[in-house]
Design an enzyme around this catalytic site. Structure first.
Site, PDB file in Angstrom:
ATOM      1  N   HIS A 155       7.097   1.219   5.516  1.00  0.00           N
ATOM      2  CA  HIS A 155       6.812   1.470   4.105  1.00  0.00           C
ATOM      3  C   HIS A 155       7.555   2.704   3.579  1.00  0.00           C
ATOM      4  CE1 HIS A 155       2.904  -1.134   3.882  1.00  0.00           C
ATOM      5  NE2 HIS A 155       3.742  -1.588   4.801  1.00  0.00           N
ATOM      6  N   ASP A 196       6.706 -11.511   3.029  1.00  0.00           N
ATOM      7  CA  ASP A 196       6.725 -10.793   1.758  1.00  0.00           C
ATOM      8  C   ASP A 196       7.283  -9.386   1.927  1.00  0.00           C
ATOM      9  OD1 ASP A 196       4.391 -10.339   3.309  1.00  0.00           O
ATOM     10  OD2 ASP A 196       3.362  -9.459   1.600  1.00  0.00           O
ATOM     11  N   GLU A 212       1.233 -10.868   2.968  1.00  0.00           N
ATOM     12  CA  GLU A 212       0.458 -10.081   3.933  1.00  0.00           C
ATOM     13  C   GLU A 212       0.172  -8.687   3.395  1.00  0.00           C
ATOM     14  OE1 GLU A 212      -0.536  -7.150   6.737  1.00  0.00           O
ATOM     15  OE2 GLU A 212       1.478  -7.204   5.881  1.00  0.00           O
ATOM     16  N   GLU A 213       1.088  -8.174   2.575  1.00  0.00           N
ATOM     17  CA  GLU A 213       1.009  -6.773   2.159  1.00  0.00           C
ATOM     18  C   GLU A 213      -0.049  -6.487   1.106  1.00  0.00           C
ATOM     19  OE1 GLU A 213       2.395  -4.431   3.588  1.00  0.00           O
ATOM     20  OE2 GLU A 213       4.305  -5.050   4.470  1.00  0.00           O
TER      21      GLU A 213
END
Length: 393
Positions: free
Chosen positions: A364, A81, A139-140
């Site tokens: 990020h 993702d 996962e995020e």
């Protein structure tokens, strides 16, 4: 030898690995919204003749390669993702979707695992046992995809599991892991302080929620400094505070949210309790009211000792790896933690920092990138670890 054959195949397929990574990078999909990515993954495995199951726990994909010789079962996991970030890298394969970006390396994780699957498929006659390729969605974003995939059976019959994370701030060629906790529990706190608003010229007639919030935030740091055992890492950070008012109005209420990171359940329980106790005391002194919510996110990622060492042992066999090390725990969160609660295994970091870059952007960040040579390193480390495990008697 199997290890030499694997290295040769991965070198042969390296350009295809890079092209796959760039395809995923151009076409990012957010957590729980993945549609085309899992289709691409499933089609790749089907073309190899693997046993494939789609829609595992939501959008996950599980593929299995059965070796021609009996043996154990090992699982390898990659997440796929992306994040809600607008990319600013100006790469020729920059995200085609505004506000969506692979800013954490999951595109690389997926490409590495797919090409590793292709290489291992070419070695099927000499493989003992079964290799399970777990391609995980979401996962995020908690609750994440791992828990649902486990509940759907992705670990059924699995004897061990391994995972890696490409790490943009660690030197290319370096592989790191550690026995025990390697990543933190990632929890959220949500607080509303209800005071009494009024005119900025008459503070005596109000209960100033901004001042109360400031007292709470300042004192919050003392929990880590003075209440938590200094030998047990912990982080408490407020990342958002909101009191939307004109400049001359004292806020009626303030809303805050932040994160708590810990490496053990005892400290996690302690902070959940003591944060509210501090909030309660602060509001009692000022005659304000509060609302408090503590959301437990992913638990700590706790490596099994022998399996963490197995990754290092495998990495040390590879000419493509220049350095291995026991690392300090990372206070970031990862839902790989759930897999390790069910079967033995370990998680590791693979350096992806280009040595020629003068500025390195963290995960990020809108300008995040990796050195694509790290993909082949990651595939080799995972593959060698899996082969070593399957060859154990």
């Amino acid at each position: 030898m199997l290890s030499e054959r694997l290295q040769q195949l991965l070198t042969t397929y390296e350009q295809e690995m890079i092209e796959l990574r760039r395809h995923f990078h151009e076409n990012p999909e957010l957590s729980f919204e993945e549609v085309e990515t899992p289709k691409t993954i499933a089609a790749f495995h089907r073309a190899l003749g693997h046993e494939v199951t789609e829609g595992v726990g939501g959008n996950g994909v599980v593929a299995k390669l059965h070796g021609n010789k009996p043996g154990k079962t090992v699982a390898l996991r990659a997440d796929f993702d992306a994040l809600a970030i607008t990319e600013e890298t100006a790469l020729p394969f920059q995200s085609k979707v505004k506000g969506r970006m692979h800013a954490c390396g999951h595109d690389g994780h997926t490409a590495a695992l797919l090409i590793l699957a292709k290489a291992l498929n070419a070695m099927q006659e000499d493989i003992c046992g079964t290799i399970v390729f777990i391609h995980q969605h979401a996962e995020e974003l908690a609750p994440g995809g791992a828990k649902a995939m486990i509940e759907a059976g992705c670990l059924d019959g699995v004897d061990a599991i391994y995972g890696i994370h490409l790490w943009a701030t660690t030197e290319l060629g370096r592989v790191e892991t550690t026995p025990g906790p390697i990543m933190a529990a990632a929890d959220g706190i949500y607080v509303t302080i209800q005071g009494k608003g009024g005119h900025g010229a008459s503070p005596h007639d109000t209960k100033d929620s901004i001042v109360i919030a400031a007292q709470f935030i300042t004192n919050l740091q003392q929990l880590v400094a003075r209440r938590v055992n200094p030998l047990k890492p912990a982080v408490v950070s407020i990342g958002h505070i909101e009191a939307l008012n004109p400049f001359n109005v004292i806020a009626d209420s303030v809303y805050m949210k932040g994160t708590v990171r810990t490496l053990d359940e005892e400290t996690r329980d302690q902070l959940e309790f003591e944060i509210e106790e501090l909030l309660k005391a602060t509001c009692y002194l000022t005659k304000a009211e509060y609302q408090y919510k503590y959301n437990r996110g992913y638990p700590p990622v706790v490596n099994h000792q022998e399996h963490a060492q197995a990754i290092l042992n495998a990495a040390q066999k590879l000419p493509i790896v220049t350095e291995t090390a026991i690392c300090e725990p990372n206070m970031g969160g990862e839902d790989f933690a759930y897999y390790l609660q069910h079967v033995p295994g370990a998680f590791a970091f693979v350096g992806a920092k280009n040595p020629e870059w003068t500025e390195v952007y963290p995960h990020h960040h809108p300008k995040f990138d990796i050195d694509e040579r790290s993909l082949c390193i990651a595939a080799n480390v995972l593959g060698q670890t899996a082969l070593d495990f399957l060859q154990q008697r």
